[in-house]
Design a protein around this motif. Structure first.
Motif, PDB file in Angstrom:
ATOM      1  N   SER A   1       0.792  -1.230   0.000  1.00  0.00           N
ATOM      2  CA  SER A   1       0.000   0.000   0.000  1.00  0.00           C
ATOM      3  C   SER A   1       0.821   1.275   0.000  1.00  0.00           C
ATOM      4  O   SER A   1       0.292   2.353  -0.255  1.00  0.00           O
ATOM      5  N   LYS A   2       2.109   1.188   0.273  1.00  0.00           N
ATOM      6  CA  LYS A   2       2.919   2.402   0.312  1.00  0.00           C
ATOM      7  C   LYS A   2       3.909   2.511  -0.852  1.00  0.00           C
ATOM      8  O   LYS A   2       4.485   3.574  -1.065  1.00  0.00           O
ATOM      9  N   GLN A   3       4.123   1.414  -1.557  1.00  0.00           N
ATOM     10  CA  GLN A   3       5.106   1.452  -2.635  1.00  0.00           C
ATOM     11  C   GLN A   3       4.567   2.221  -3.833  1.00  0.00           C
ATOM     12  O   GLN A   3       3.410   2.061  -4.232  1.00  0.00           O
ATOM     13  N   ARG A   4       5.425   3.053  -4.417  1.00  0.00           N
ATOM     14  CA  ARG A   4       5.069   3.807  -5.618  1.00  0.00           C
ATOM     15  C   ARG A   4       5.880   3.295  -6.801  1.00  0.00           C
ATOM     16  O   ARG A   4       6.962   2.743  -6.619  1.00  0.00           O
ATOM     17  N   TYR A   5       5.342   3.500  -8.001  1.00  0.00           N
ATOM     18  CA  TYR A   5       5.910   2.869  -9.184  1.00  0.00           C
ATOM     19  C   TYR A   5       6.125   3.869 -10.317  1.00  0.00           C
ATOM     20  O   TYR A   5       5.334   4.803 -10.504  1.00  0.00           O
ATOM     21  N   PRO A   6       7.161   3.637 -11.134  1.00  0.00           N
ATOM     22  CA  PRO A   6       7.296   4.381 -12.384  1.00  0.00           C
ATOM     23  C   PRO A   6       6.177   3.981 -13.349  1.00  0.00           C
ATOM     24  O   PRO A   6       5.487   2.988 -13.136  1.00  0.00           O
ATOM     25  N   VAL A   7       6.038   4.747 -14.429  1.00  0.00           N
ATOM     26  CA  VAL A   7       4.944   4.497 -15.382  1.00  0.00           C
ATOM     27  C   VAL A   7       5.459   4.562 -16.817  1.00  0.00           C
ATOM     28  O   VAL A   7       6.171   5.492 -17.197  1.00  0.00           O
ATOM     29  N   LEU A   8       5.032   3.575 -17.613  1.00  0.00           N
ATOM     30  CA  LEU A   8       5.227   3.581 -19.059  1.00  0.00           C
ATOM     31  C   LEU A   8       3.878   3.813 -19.719  1.00  0.00           C
ATOM     32  O   LEU A   8       2.927   3.062 -19.498  1.00  0.00           O
TER      33      LEU A   8
ATOM     34  N   PRO B   1       9.767  -3.377 -11.334  1.00  0.00           N
ATOM     35  CA  PRO B   1       8.328  -3.357 -11.613  1.00  0.00           C
ATOM     36  C   PRO B   1       7.828  -1.937 -11.892  1.00  0.00           C
ATOM     37  O   PRO B   1       8.239  -0.979 -11.237  1.00  0.00           O
ATOM     38  N   PHE B   2       6.979  -1.821 -12.895  1.00  0.00           N
ATOM     39  CA  PHE B   2       6.393  -0.512 -13.208  1.00  0.00           C
ATOM     40  C   PHE B   2       4.978  -0.684 -13.721  1.00  0.00           C
ATOM     41  O   PHE B   2       4.548  -1.788 -14.084  1.00  0.00           O
ATOM     42  N   ILE B   3       4.250   0.400 -13.726  1.00  0.00           N
ATOM     43  CA  ILE B   3       2.877   0.450 -14.222  1.00  0.00           C
ATOM     44  C   ILE B   3       2.912   0.732 -15.722  1.00  0.00           C
ATOM     45  O   ILE B   3       3.775   1.459 -16.206  1.00  0.00           O
ATOM     46  N   ILE B   4       1.965   0.145 -16.477  1.00  0.00           N
ATOM     47  CA  ILE B   4       1.800   0.463 -17.887  1.00  0.00           C
ATOM     48  C   ILE B   4       0.396   1.024 -18.089  1.00  0.00           C
ATOM     49  O   ILE B   4      -0.585   0.460 -17.607  1.00  0.00           O
TER      50      ILE B   4
ATOM     51  N   GLN C   1      10.813   9.258 -13.818  1.00  0.00           N
ATOM     52  CA  GLN C   1      10.170   7.966 -13.597  1.00  0.00           C
ATOM     53  C   GLN C   1       8.979   7.774 -14.538  1.00  0.00           C
ATOM     54  O   GLN C   1       8.044   7.050 -14.226  1.00  0.00           O
ATOM     55  N   ARG C   2       9.080   8.408 -15.716  1.00  0.00           N
ATOM     56  CA  ARG C   2       7.982   8.325 -16.664  1.00  0.00           C
ATOM     57  C   ARG C   2       8.547   8.069 -18.060  1.00  0.00           C
ATOM     58  O   ARG C   2       9.496   8.710 -18.492  1.00  0.00           O
TER      59      ARG C   2
END
Length: 373
Positions: free
Chosen positions: A177-184, A218-221, A268-269
């Motif tokens: 719940s606290k981890q944030r992710y880069p985004v593609l 790991p990252f969000i797409i 991070q994008r």
């Protein structure tokens, strides 16, 4: 077949579909099996170990039946009527490995194959077929932790409606719940929509497998529809980037940052896309260099050093294509960028053209290069 705009080669994914040589073909091995993309319980179409495809269509009163080849159904595999009045035929040669669109022409009318599943391409739902690839393990469904692909509807004041995006979140996203992710931000090609990278490209499975093997951060797409004005075949010169750029930069990115645990920083994008999505990526990253640090064009053109006004915030430029496209152009462009002091990587998918196996492999190569600390 390719569609050319003034600057970029924008080709529909039907490029190379059923493109066969009639000379020196090996004898056809009779080990045909139903395609993995068939409707439940359907025996046809079938694929053999060499990559030939056999079709069977029930159209007892038809005068002619043909499987489409390329844009608009020109050419293709002509089927013959059997004793039971069904129409059957086998491609004259093997198809490229990977995913392909096709349709059926019955007495000149265009139809989907009732035996196959449908996929959005060519600005319509088309039949799809999968030729097993020798390296298909990287996009296979495996017993590993899986992420989620969720649909979101985000407000778009500029277009006066809500628009749709699909968001891939990595395995464990909901529990961490606290981890944030880069985004593609990953764009589809012309004639496709925001479902393409998940359905045809298996982007989520590629990511799941890479994460399970500890090969990537790991990252969000985020995948959204790249068209804001309707452009017909051959009219890409009329496509205007500004409306979609507004949707992406001013509406979608703020929505994603507000509703998902992203790292809302340029560093991070990333933005990438295949074919037309590469053209969009090229234009938007140059117009808005403060937004993205990673650029990826997959069969979608190249950058030149002169186009990069400030290279200080660019962490990576990734250029790729199939070996049956223009590999020297991609390699030479990456070399020129490197000589100019920009971190550039080229990748060429062997024995593929403007098609999804090229782009699946490209994502496999790209993902480990993104967001490296």
């Amino acid at each position: 077949m390719k569609i050319k705009s003034l600057t970029f080669v924008i080709a529909i994914m039907v490029n190379g579909i059923l493109c066969f040589s009639q000379n020196n073909q090996p004898a056809v091995i009779e080990d045909f099996k139903p395609s993995s993309l068939n409707q439940p319980g359907q025996e046809y179409p079938q694929v053999n170990s060499q990559g030939y495809v056999r079709f069977k269509i029930i159209a007892p009163t038809a005068d002619s039946v043909r499987v489409s080849l390329g844009l608009g159904g020109r050419g293709g595999t002509k089927l013959k009527q059997a004793a039971d009045t069904s129409w059957m035929g086998t491609t004259e040669g093997p198809m490229d490995e990977g995913f392909h669109y096709y349709n059926i022409r019955i007495d000149g009318g265009k139809f989907n194959d009732p035996g196959a599943k449908n996929y959005y391409g060519s600005v319509r739902w088309e039949s799809g077929i999968e030729i097993p690839a020798h390296d298909q393990d990287f996009y296979a469904l495996k017993n590993v932790p899986h992420g989620n692909v969720v649909q979101v509807l985000f407000p778009s004041p500029s277009t006066g409606t809500s628009r749709r995006a699909f968001v891939y979140t990595p395995p464990g996203y909901d529990s961490k719940s606290k981890q944030r992710y880069p985004v593609l931000y990953l764009q589809h090609g012309w004639g496709e929509d925001e479902t393409a990278w998940s359905n045809q490209g298996h982007a989520n499975l590629i990511m799941d497998n890479l994460i399970a093997e500890n090969k990537i951060t790991p990252f969000i797409i985020v995948m959204t529809y790249g068209m804001t004005n309707e452009v017909r075949m051959g009219g890409m010169r009329n496509f205007k980037i500004e409306p979609f750029q507004t949707v992406l930069i001013d509406e979608l990115i703020p929505y994603i940052d507000a509703n998902f645990r992203t790292i809302a920083k340029q560093s991070q994008r990333a933005m990438g896309g295949l074919s037309m999505g590469g053209m969009e990526t090229h234009t938007i990253t140059l117009n808005k260099p403060e937004v993205f640090s990673y650029y990826a064009l997959l069969s979608g053109g190249t950058y030149t050093p002169a186009e990069i006004k400030d290279k200080s915030n660019i962490k990576l430029i990734f250029l790729s294509c199939g070996s049956k496209e223009r590999p020297d152009g991609v390699k030479n462009a990456a070399a020129a960028l490197k000589d100019a002091g920009i971190n550039a990587v080229s990748y060429v998918s062997e024995n593929t053209a403007h098609e999804f196996l090229t782009w699946r492999r490209s994502l496999l190569e790209l993902a480990p290069l993104l967001f490296k600390n």
